[in-house]
Motif scaffolding. Structure first.
Motif, PDB file in Angstrom:
ATOM      1  N   ARG A   3     -13.026  14.108 -34.398  1.00 34.09           N
ATOM      2  CA  ARG A   3     -12.141  14.677 -33.396  1.00 34.09           C
ATOM      3  C   ARG A   3     -11.805  13.640 -32.337  1.00 34.09           C
ATOM      4  N   ARG A   4     -10.746  13.891 -31.588  1.00 27.72           N
ATOM      5  CA  ARG A   4     -10.451  13.079 -30.417  1.00 27.72           C
ATOM      6  C   ARG A   4     -11.191  13.695 -29.240  1.00 27.72           C
ATOM      7  N   ASP A 157     -20.264  13.834 -35.848  1.00 30.95           N
ATOM      8  CA  ASP A 157     -19.071  13.653 -35.017  1.00 30.95           C
ATOM      9  C   ASP A 157     -19.469  13.230 -33.599  1.00 30.95           C
ATOM     10  N   ARG A 184     -10.079   2.969 -34.297  1.00 36.27           N
ATOM     11  CA  ARG A 184      -9.639   4.344 -34.140  1.00 36.27           C
ATOM     12  C   ARG A 184     -10.683   5.179 -33.404  1.00 36.27           C
ATOM     13  N   LEU A 185     -11.962   4.985 -33.769  1.00 36.47           N
ATOM     14  CA  LEU A 185     -13.033   5.728 -33.101  1.00 36.47           C
ATOM     15  C   LEU A 185     -13.076   5.405 -31.617  1.00 36.47           C
ATOM     16  N   GLU A 188     -10.376   7.112 -29.745  1.00 33.80           N
ATOM     17  CA  GLU A 188     -10.634   8.525 -29.514  1.00 33.80           C
ATOM     18  C   GLU A 188     -11.556   8.749 -28.321  1.00 33.80           C
ATOM     19  N   ARG A 190     -14.639   7.200 -27.936  1.00 33.69           N
ATOM     20  CA  ARG A 190     -16.056   7.041 -28.262  1.00 33.69           C
ATOM     21  C   ARG A 190     -16.579   5.677 -27.804  1.00 33.69           C
TER      22      ARG A 190
END
Length: 315
Positions: A3-4, A157, A184-185, A188, A190
């Motif tokens: 998830r974002r 997650d 990408r992570l 988001e 993270r």
């Protein structure tokens, strides 16, 4: 699928304060202090034996510090129940029961952390192992085990992710996939910390760097700032008269190194001065290019004193 994170979910910061770990007379980690923030990939770099893996294990509560503290979002990780919801980690791709299938391995992790079974199939698809889900892990290549380890890290997650040498054994396609996944992570929201000795790959993957040597902090700064610390601009020159050029440039105080591809690398003088001297001595030039040092050159220059220690100390 991951998830974002929204602002209230994000902001999970890793804080290391005066962290020290000794094994008898050997100091593996020596007073480390740094912070890892969300929103970008942070590369954790150092020669073999610098203490990277020991530090990661202390972050996860697997090793107890001799002194100092490490917390994730203000709390020691060891004190968190169902840890995969908070921090996901890949420390050793071989640390998997070879007799289990990929799905069975992930299902056991999901059950022990109170995670829904659907996450198993989601992360298998995320890392490209759906077709191999029922195969025994003992028959996996190293690259496939790395993908399985990454799947395990993603299972809960979590907002914080730690990876120790995740690119070992991956083919070029796999390296590109991991590079995109980490970015990408981080995008988001993270916190992504990647330990690696592959300087060239970190140049394409990390935004921030933490560099250690002999268990001590050398640098904590952006990729560009670190490269600039260790860089000396060099000039690449091609000429049909390398001897004449070398004579002219060394007389002016430059250092000239002859490369295997027929070019010359000049340090100590800028491109403009090299061109002037070549013209004055009637030396024709076929190429005259300024080149800044790479991340690897900066790293080698700043950690040169740590390499010998690496063969003796704990990693």
């Amino acid at each position: 699928m991951p998830r974002r994170l929204c602002p209230r979910d994000g902001g999970r910061v890793i804080e290391v304060e005066e962290l020290t770990k000794r094994y008898g007379a050997t100091t593996a980690v020596d007073g480390l202090t740094f912070t890892v923030r969300p929103g970008h990939v942070t590369g954790f770099l150092g020669p073999n034996g610098a203490g990277k893996s020991t530090t990661l294990r202390m972050i996860l509560g697997l090793n107890t510090p001799t002194s100092g503290t490490v917390v994730v979002d203000g709390v020691p990780f060891r004190g968190r129940a169902r840890g995969l919801r908070h921090v996901g980690a890949l420390l050793d791709a071989h640390d998997v029961h070879g007799g289990r299938s990929a799905r069975a391995h992930l299902s056991a992790l999901a059950h022990s952390n109170g995670l829904p079974r659907r996450r198993v199939d989601e992360v298998l698809a995320e890392v490209g192992l759906t077709a191999a889900a029922r195969r025994r892990v003992g028959g996996f290549s190293l690259g496939m085990k790395q993908r399985l380890g990454i799947a395990g890290a993603l299972l809960g997650d979590p907002p914080v992710l730690l990876f120790d040498e995740p690119l070992n054994g991956l083919d070029p396609e796999g390296v590109l996939w991991v590079r995109g996944l980490f970015r990408r992570l981080a995008g988001e929201g993270r916190t992504v910390l990647v330990s690696s000795h592959l300087m060239g790959e970190m140049e394409h993957t990390a935004h921030q760097l933490i560099v250690i040597g002999r268990g001590e902090l050398i640098a904590t700064q952006s990729l560009a700032e670190f490269a600039a610390r260790g860089s000396r601009q060099a000039v690449t020159v091609r000429t049909p008269d390398p001897a004449g050029l070398t004579s002219a440039l060394t007389a002016a105080g430059a250092t000239v190194r002859h490369e295997d591809d027929g070019s010359c690398t000049v340090t100590g003088l800028g491109a403009e001065r090299v061109g002037e001297l070549a013209h004055r001595h009637r030396v024709p030039l076929h190429e005259l290019t300024t080149r800044a040092a790479s991340l690897e050159e900066a790293f080698m220059g700043l950690t040169a004193d740590s390499v010998e220690y690496g063969s003796r100390g704990a990693r």
